[in-house]
Design a protein around this motif. Structure first.
Motif, PDB file in Angstrom:
ATOM      1  N   ASN A 115       0.859  -1.185   0.000  1.00 32.50           N
ATOM      2  CA  ASN A 115       0.000   0.000   0.000  1.00 32.50           C
ATOM      3  C   ASN A 115       0.895   1.235   0.000  1.00 32.50           C
ATOM      4  O   ASN A 115       1.135   1.854   1.034  1.00 32.50           O
ATOM      5  CB  ASN A 115      -0.925  -0.028   1.221  1.00 32.50           C
ATOM      6  N   LEU A 116       1.409   1.579  -1.167  1.00 31.47           N
ATOM      7  CA  LEU A 116       2.337   2.695  -1.316  1.00 31.47           C
ATOM      8  C   LEU A 116       1.954   3.541  -2.538  1.00 31.47           C
ATOM      9  O   LEU A 116       1.606   2.993  -3.579  1.00 31.47           O
ATOM     10  CB  LEU A 116       3.777   2.203  -1.471  1.00 31.47           C
ATOM     11  N   GLY A 117       2.065   4.843  -2.389  1.00 33.57           N
ATOM     12  CA  GLY A 117       1.737   5.761  -3.479  1.00 33.57           C
ATOM     13  C   GLY A 117       1.129   7.062  -2.985  1.00 33.57           C
ATOM     14  O   GLY A 117       1.159   8.082  -3.682  1.00 33.57           O
ATOM     15  N   LEU A 137      -4.224   0.823  -3.164  1.00 33.37           N
ATOM     16  CA  LEU A 137      -4.065   2.263  -2.962  1.00 33.37           C
ATOM     17  C   LEU A 137      -5.455   2.904  -2.916  1.00 33.37           C
ATOM     18  O   LEU A 137      -6.392   2.400  -3.544  1.00 33.37           O
ATOM     19  CB  LEU A 137      -3.254   2.876  -4.105  1.00 33.37           C
ATOM     20  N   GLY A 138      -5.571   4.010  -2.154  1.00 30.62           N
ATOM     21  CA  GLY A 138      -6.800   4.763  -2.230  1.00 30.62           C
ATOM     22  C   GLY A 138      -7.340   5.353  -0.954  1.00 30.62           C
ATOM     23  O   GLY A 138      -8.170   6.274  -0.993  1.00 30.62           O
ATOM     24  N   MET A 139      -6.947   4.877   0.213  1.00 31.03           N
ATOM     25  CA  MET A 139      -7.573   5.304   1.457  1.00 31.03           C
ATOM     26  C   MET A 139      -7.420   6.802   1.719  1.00 31.03           C
ATOM     27  O   MET A 139      -8.307   7.447   2.261  1.00 31.03           O
ATOM     28  CB  MET A 139      -7.028   4.498   2.640  1.00 31.03           C
ATOM     29  N   MET A 140      -6.272   7.380   1.338  1.00 30.88           N
ATOM     30  CA  MET A 140      -6.050   8.820   1.482  1.00 30.88           C
ATOM     31  C   MET A 140      -5.949   9.493   0.112  1.00 30.88           C
ATOM     32  O   MET A 140      -5.360  10.558  -0.018  1.00 30.88           O
ATOM     33  CB  MET A 140      -4.791   9.088   2.319  1.00 30.88           C
ATOM     34  N   LEU A 196      -8.720   0.837  -3.153  1.00 38.08           N
ATOM     35  CA  LEU A 196      -9.420   1.002  -1.879  1.00 38.08           C
ATOM     36  C   LEU A 196     -10.187   2.312  -1.895  1.00 38.08           C
ATOM     37  O   LEU A 196      -9.749   3.297  -2.495  1.00 38.08           O
ATOM     38  CB  LEU A 196      -8.424   0.978  -0.714  1.00 38.08           C
ATOM     39  N   ASP A 197     -11.321   2.335  -1.228  1.00 37.53           N
ATOM     40  CA  ASP A 197     -12.173   3.519  -1.238  1.00 37.53           C
ATOM     41  C   ASP A 197     -11.551   4.653  -0.419  1.00 37.53           C
ATOM     42  O   ASP A 197     -11.065   4.433   0.700  1.00 37.53           O
ATOM     43  CB  ASP A 197     -13.545   3.188  -0.665  1.00 37.53           C
ATOM     44  N   PRO A 198     -11.580   5.881  -0.946  1.00 33.46           N
ATOM     45  CA  PRO A 198     -11.086   7.035  -0.183  1.00 33.46           C
ATOM     46  C   PRO A 198     -11.905   7.246   1.083  1.00 33.46           C
ATOM     47  O   PRO A 198     -13.109   6.943   1.124  1.00 33.46           O
ATOM     48  CB  PRO A 198     -11.266   8.203  -1.156  1.00 33.46           C
ATOM     49  N   GLN A 199     -11.261   7.771   2.114  1.00 32.67           N
ATOM     50  CA  GLN A 199     -11.936   8.016   3.383  1.00 32.67           C
ATOM     51  C   GLN A 199     -13.032   9.075   3.220  1.00 32.67           C
ATOM     52  O   GLN A 199     -12.960   9.945   2.342  1.00 32.67           O
ATOM     53  CB  GLN A 199     -10.930   8.455   4.442  1.00 32.67           C
ATOM     54  N   LEU A 200     -14.020   8.983   4.092  1.00 30.74           N
ATOM     55  CA  LEU A 200     -15.140   9.916   4.077  1.00 30.74           C
ATOM     56  C   LEU A 200     -15.123  10.786   5.326  1.00 30.74           C
ATOM     57  O   LEU A 200     -14.774  10.318   6.417  1.00 30.74           O
ATOM     58  CB  LEU A 200     -16.465   9.148   4.026  1.00 30.74           C
ATOM     59  N   MET A 201     -15.503  12.035   5.170  1.00 32.50           N
ATOM     60  CA  MET A 201     -15.581  12.929   6.326  1.00 32.50           C
ATOM     61  C   MET A 201     -16.548  12.372   7.369  1.00 32.50           C
ATOM     62  O   MET A 201     -16.322  12.518   8.573  1.00 32.50           O
ATOM     63  CB  MET A 201     -16.042  14.318   5.875  1.00 32.50           C
ATOM     64  N   SER A 202     -17.597  11.716   6.915  1.00 29.79           N
ATOM     65  CA  SER A 202     -18.594  11.172   7.836  1.00 29.79           C
ATOM     66  C   SER A 202     -18.061  10.028   8.679  1.00 29.79           C
ATOM     67  O   SER A 202     -18.652   9.675   9.709  1.00 29.79           O
ATOM     68  CB  SER A 202     -19.822  10.698   7.052  1.00 29.79           C
TER      69      SER A 202
END
Length: 408
Positions: free
Chosen positions: A298-300, A341-344, A373-379
């Motif tokens: 998980n790099l990038g 990749l994708g969480m942030m 991976l899905d990006p984080q949500l403010m909620s």
């Protein structure tokens, strides 16, 4: 001559120091014969109690018969060195009393600070210890029960290697207590990543706050949760702010020193602290000792601060990723590699996917996959320095678990 184990010596020392602290002022203040007599009776009583406790405890050898090393835990003559996140030991126990002695690194100050190693212990999955190491050596009680406690114990360092090192130097149980190494799990996973994999800020739900080892917990990450969900052994190689081509950069200039490929073959990495005079970056990891079934990369996220959609820099990331994949494959010949990749942010996901395709084309190796991976949500709450919350980690873990299940 009476021989004492290290835990027995500690118990006796504590008892006697407590006696001196509590009774010596009384002795100095009052000189009457009756009070002198009381002092001597108290001395005899506490000394007798200390001897009783001393006689009912024993140290446990930190060898493969009694404990199983987790992650890239390194066996040093002075103890078991914990560097990368989630490294530690695991063992079965049947005892009424259990304590662990932890050595701090060269950066300990006697006070809790942003670089104190965070140590946790689990007994049958329940967290019974969560502490920061502030001294050269400290002893902590994991449990003290009137009845035998039986089950699985895990002692782990959940703060990252770059900012904190520690070592397990002793285990102590009651005289009748039994400790034995746990059996390795059938499935093994290695996780390679950055601050997300380290659990940066996961215990601090204020996005404007900054890095502290006290709010970092790798056992609350997508990686650890994935291992738990699959009943797998785990090993982490992760450093906050690092990448494939460049570590995080605020000015667009390449940060070539902060890249995971340069330390992948090491026991750990530290920005300057040592443990027993050792920097783990100077010790090579023995890959034969842990051959994973899956390697998750998980790099990038940090590379994106450098590439910023510049085609030439994005291609540089692709090329460097391919080179790294070849090294990972050489070190882990039987593993299926999952590049995620994708969480942030998933800005470089297409480049990652291209790197996977290029690697497969050049090597003929098809035991590799890409996973967005899905990006984080403010909620779902954003934690310190805009890092993922435990809720986000849980969601990512579910997606990764499902992916692994389709491959197994």
């Amino acid at each position: 001559m009476i021989m004492m184990t290290s835990c027995q010596h500690k118990i006796l020392k504590i008892a006697l120091s407590g006696l001196i602290e509590k009774t010596l002022p009384t002795y100095n203040s009052f000189m009457k014969r009756t009070e002198k007599l009381s002092f001597l009776i108290g001395l005899a009583f506490i000394f007798s109690s200390a001897i009783t406790i001393w006689a009912d405890t024993k140290s446990v050898n930190l060898d493969s018969e009694h404990v199983r090393k987790i992650g890239r835990t390194y066996e040093h003559s002075n103890g078991l060195v914990l560097a990368f996140s989630s490294s530690g030991i695991e063992f079965n126990v049947k005892a009424k009393y259990l304590e662990v002695t932890i050595a701090g690194d060269s950066g300990v100050t006697g006070k809790k600070d942003d670089g104190s190693a965070r140590i946790v212990a689990f007994v049958n999955g329940e967290r019974t210890l969560d502490t920061l190491i502030t001294k050269k050596t400290e002893t902590f009680t994991i449990f003290d029960s009137k009845k035998n406690v039986e089950g699985l114990v895990q002692i782990l360092k959940v703060s990252e290697s770059a900012n904190s090192l520690a070592a397990i130097t002793n285990l102590c149980v009651d005289k009748k207590g039994k400790v034995s190494a746990s059996e390795p799990r059938e499935l093994k996973i290695e996780f390679i990543g950055d601050s997300i994999t380290c659990g940066y800020g996961v215990d601090d739900p204020v996005k404007e706050h900054h890095f502290k080892t006290s709010t970092e917990d790798s056992t609350k990450t997508y990686a650890f949760k994935t291992a738990q969900a699959l009943n797998a052994d785990w090993s982490f190689v992760s450093v906050s702010g690092w990448g494939i081509t460049s570590g995080y950069t605020s000015n667009g200039h390449k940060n070539a020193d902060s890249v995971i490929p340069r330390i992948y073959e090491k026991v750990g990495f530290s920005w300057g602290n040592t443990i027993f005079g050792l920097n783990p970056v100077n010790v090579n990891w023995n890959f034969a000792s842990y051959q994973p079934d899956f390697v998750v990369i998980n790099l990038g996220t940090n590379d994106a601060s450098y590439t910023k959609k510049h085609a030439d820099k994005v291609q540089e990331y692709v090329d460097d990723y391919v080179v790294f994949l070849k090294n990972v494959r050489q070190k882990n010949p039987k593993a299926h590699i999952i590049c995620c990749l994708g969480m942030m942010g998933d800005e470089l996901y297409e480049a990652l996917s291209k790197a996977v395709s290029t690697y497969t084309l050049e090597s003929g190796d098809k035991r590799i996959s890409a996973l967005r991976l899905d990006p984080q949500l403010m909620s779902d709450t954003i934690c310190a320095d805009w890092h993922p919350s435990e809720t986000t980690h849980t969601k990512a873990s579910k997606k990764l678990v499902d992916k692994i299940k389709t491959i197994r």
